[in-house]
Design an enzyme around this catalytic site. Structure first.
Site, PDB file in Angstrom:
ATOM      1  N   SER A 167       4.103  -3.788  -1.595  1.00  0.00           N
ATOM      2  CA  SER A 167       3.013  -2.847  -1.307  1.00  0.00           C
ATOM      3  C   SER A 167       3.473  -1.393  -1.317  1.00  0.00           C
ATOM      4  CB  SER A 167       2.464  -3.194   0.084  1.00  0.00           C
ATOM      5  OG  SER A 167       1.875  -2.066   0.701  1.00  0.00           O
ATOM      6  N   GLY A 168       2.735  -0.562  -2.028  1.00  0.00           N
ATOM      7  CA  GLY A 168       3.046   0.869  -2.035  1.00  0.00           C
ATOM      8  C   GLY A 168       2.884   1.489  -0.660  1.00  0.00           C
ATOM      9  N   LEU A 169       1.818   1.079   0.033  1.00  0.00           N
ATOM     10  CA  LEU A 169       1.597   1.612   1.380  1.00  0.00           C
ATOM     11  C   LEU A 169       2.735   1.214   2.315  1.00  0.00           C
ATOM     12  CD1 LEU A 169      -0.052   2.869   3.714  1.00  0.00           C
ATOM     13  CD2 LEU A 169      -1.288   0.699   3.895  1.00  0.00           C
ATOM     14  N   ASP A 200       1.510   7.336   1.632  1.00  0.00           N
ATOM     15  CA  ASP A 200       1.151   6.578   0.434  1.00  0.00           C
ATOM     16  C   ASP A 200       0.270   7.455  -0.455  1.00  0.00           C
ATOM     17  OD1 ASP A 200       0.726   4.548  -1.413  1.00  0.00           O
ATOM     18  OD2 ASP A 200      -0.871   3.604  -0.235  1.00  0.00           O
ATOM     19  N   ASP A 221       3.169  -3.222  -6.621  1.00  0.00           N
ATOM     20  CA  ASP A 221       2.077  -2.257  -6.566  1.00  0.00           C
ATOM     21  C   ASP A 221       2.537  -1.031  -7.370  1.00  0.00           C
ATOM     22  OD1 ASP A 221       0.142  -0.433  -5.928  1.00  0.00           O
ATOM     23  OD2 ASP A 221       0.404  -0.564  -3.752  1.00  0.00           O
ATOM     24  N   ASP A 277       0.699   1.506  -8.294  1.00  0.00           N
ATOM     25  CA  ASP A 277      -0.176   2.677  -8.105  1.00  0.00           C
ATOM     26  C   ASP A 277      -0.815   3.062  -9.446  1.00  0.00           C
ATOM     27  OD1 ASP A 277       0.298   2.751  -5.415  1.00  0.00           O
ATOM     28  OD2 ASP A 277       1.699   4.419  -5.474  1.00  0.00           O
ATOM     29  N   GLU A 321      -3.571   0.833 -10.854  1.00  0.00           N
ATOM     30  CA  GLU A 321      -4.922   1.187 -10.396  1.00  0.00           C
ATOM     31  C   GLU A 321      -5.469   2.373 -11.184  1.00  0.00           C
ATOM     32  OE1 GLU A 321      -3.533   1.711  -6.361  1.00  0.00           O
ATOM     33  OE2 GLU A 321      -4.032   3.853  -6.379  1.00  0.00           O
ATOM     34  N   LYS A 346      -2.059   9.795  -6.404  1.00  0.00           N
ATOM     35  CA  LYS A 346      -3.119   9.026  -5.740  1.00  0.00           C
ATOM     36  C   LYS A 346      -3.028   9.187  -4.218  1.00  0.00           C
ATOM     37  CE  LYS A 346      -2.168   5.574  -3.636  1.00  0.00           C
ATOM     38  NZ  LYS A 346      -1.993   4.147  -3.955  1.00  0.00           N
ATOM     39  N   ASN A 396      -3.859   6.770  -0.614  1.00  0.00           N
ATOM     40  CA  ASN A 396      -4.149   5.405  -0.167  1.00  0.00           C
ATOM     41  C   ASN A 396      -5.665   5.193  -0.070  1.00  0.00           C
ATOM     42  OD1 ASN A 396      -4.719   3.478   2.390  1.00  0.00           O
ATOM     43  ND2 ASN A 396      -2.951   2.789   1.226  1.00  0.00           N
ATOM     44  N   SER A 397      -6.086   4.006  -0.438  1.00  0.00           N
ATOM     45  CA  SER A 397      -7.523   3.704  -0.562  1.00  0.00           C
ATOM     46  C   SER A 397      -8.293   3.801   0.754  1.00  0.00           C
ATOM     47  CB  SER A 397      -7.697   2.296  -1.135  1.00  0.00           C
ATOM     48  OG  SER A 397      -6.981   2.168  -2.328  1.00  0.00           O
ATOM     49  N   ARG A 452      -6.295  -2.904 -11.608  1.00  0.00           N
ATOM     50  CA  ARG A 452      -7.011  -2.757 -10.334  1.00  0.00           C
ATOM     51  C   ARG A 452      -8.051  -1.662 -10.473  1.00  0.00           C
ATOM     52  NH1 ARG A 452      -3.836  -1.269  -4.737  1.00  0.00           N
ATOM     53  NH2 ARG A 452      -5.389   0.082  -3.763  1.00  0.00           N
ATOM     54  N   HIS A 459     -10.936  -3.887  -5.513  1.00  0.00           N
ATOM     55  CA  HIS A 459     -10.635  -3.439  -4.152  1.00  0.00           C
ATOM     56  C   HIS A 459     -11.888  -2.871  -3.484  1.00  0.00           C
ATOM     57  CE1 HIS A 459      -8.099  -2.879  -0.857  1.00  0.00           C
ATOM     58  NE2 HIS A 459      -7.602  -1.689  -1.098  1.00  0.00           N
TER      59      HIS A 459
HETATM   60  C1  SPV Z   1      -1.000  -1.303  -0.894  1.00  0.00           C
HETATM   61  O1  SPV Z   1      -0.675  -2.265  -0.183  1.00  0.00           O
HETATM   62  O2  SPV Z   1      -0.281  -0.316  -1.068  1.00  0.00           O
HETATM   63  C2  SPV Z   1      -2.289  -1.308  -1.573  1.00  0.00           C
HETATM   64  C3  SPV Z   1      -3.417  -1.969  -0.946  1.00  0.00           C
HETATM   65  O3  SPV Z   1      -2.400  -0.684  -2.604  1.00  0.00           O
HETATM   66  S1  SPV Z   1      -4.281  -0.782  -0.059  1.00  0.00           S
HETATM   67  O4  SPV Z   1      -3.407  -0.168   0.916  1.00  0.00           O
HETATM   68  O5  SPV Z   1      -5.370  -1.518   0.530  1.00  0.00           O
HETATM   69  O6  SPV Z   1      -4.780   0.218  -0.980  1.00  0.00           O
HETATM   70 MG    MG Z   2      -0.974   0.682  -2.892  1.00  0.00          MG
END
Ligand code: SPV
Ligand code: MG
Length: 313
Positions: A61-63, A73, A100, A102, A129, A135, A137-138, A173, A204
């Protein structure tokens, strides 16, 4: 449940999945009818723990990786910093790792360099994505600008072409729903990404319920495997995801948040109590840590390799 190296990833891998490379195994998971889980990992330890617990695949996971690195993130960590961690995740586990990616950290060229490197360090998939670089974080704010569809399709193509291994997956994504778009817009984008050659689609959403996901999945009709990350709609039973025809469910940040909560509590408590007695019961015994990391195995190998009598005169 206690995690132990006596129940080694090697043995469990044999029962959980048959032979073949990790990428072939991930491809098989995507192509099989059953739903499967990706567990988040953000370093060697979390990867080893999730693998030993029995998950068939990991989500780098990027986050979570950014958080573990102490940065946001928001493309703050460079792509080589992310892949350095992914290498640790791959090294500490035996199951396939989906990275991930990104936005691919820039244009099609950065994305394909990232993908090629991810493959070379042993990852089995990259997920890209459709937002613009850098970017965010979502779950943070409303500034989620989407990339033009044609540009993102070109990026996917470049990543698909950059692979050496046909089994390595490129997952597209769409952040259309995150950006406030409609399910119809998300579908239009997803179909374009499927036409470009993506192997699976990650849809997502950050709604509290899975309604949009259900609507998307019904219209999608399993054209390609669908992947979701139910972070905000986590109370939806997995049976509902199965009924929607979802293939991959990503538990995207739970290991990082578990560590965050535990470390915050322990640091506060030790400082307040000026000692560790109060927290000791909440800590993993070192024996469990040594077990997981296979210290016994090293002792055995020392007997085997440290001083070999070759019978030379
Ligand atoms: C991550 O885990 O970095 C994701 C999922 O991309 S989210 O944090 O929900 O965007
Ligand atoms: Mg991510």
């Amino acid at each position: 449940m206690s995690l132990s190296m006596s129940d080694t990833p090697d043995q469990r891998s044999e029962t959980r999945m048959s032979t073949g490379t990790r990428s072939a195994r991930l491809r098989a998971l995507f192509e099989a009818p059953e739903l499967f889980f990706f567990m988040e990992a953000h370093d060697g330890l979390s990867a080893r723990i999730a693998d030993t617990a029995g998950f068939p695949a990991l989500w780098a996971s990027g986050l979570s990786i950014s958080t573990a690195l102490g940065v946001r993130d928001s493309s703050e960590a460079s792509w080589s910093q992310i892949l350095d961690v992914v290498a640790r995740v791959v090294d500490a586990s035996h199951v396939p790792v989906m990275v991930d990616g990104d936005t691919g950290h820039g244009d099609f060229n950065s994305a394909r360099r990232f993908t090629r490197q991810a493959e070379r360090i042993g990852a089995s998939a990259v997920c890209l994505e459709d937002k613009v670089f850098p970017k965010m974080n979502s779950f943070v704010g409303d500034g989620h600008e989407l990339a033009p569809v044609g540009e993102f399709c070109g990026k996917l193509r470049a990543c698909l072409d950059a692979r050496d291994d046909d089994d390595f997956r490129v997952v597209a994504r769409t952040e259309a729903l995150i950006a406030g778009g409609s399910v119809a817009e998300a579908l239009e984008r997803a179909h374009a990404y499927a036409d470009a050659g993506a192997h699976a689609v990650f849809i997502h959403s950050r709604r509290k319920t899975a309604e949009q996901i259900a609507e998307f999945a019904a219209a999608w009709r399993e054209r390609l495997p669908l992947v979701i990350a139910p972070t905000t709609y986590a109370d939806t039973p997995t049976a509902e995801f199965r009924a929607m025809g979802i293939k991959g469910v990503i538990w995207a940040n739970q290991n990082m948040r578990a560590a965050f909560a535990a470390m915050s509590r322990v640091s506060r408590d030790i400082l307040a109590a000026e000692g560790v007695v109060r927290v000791e019961d909440d800590l993993a015994p070192l024996s469990e840590v040594f077990d997981l990391l296979g210290y016994d195995e090293l002792a055995e190998d020392e007997r085997k390799y440290a001083d070999v009598e070759l019978g030379l005169r």
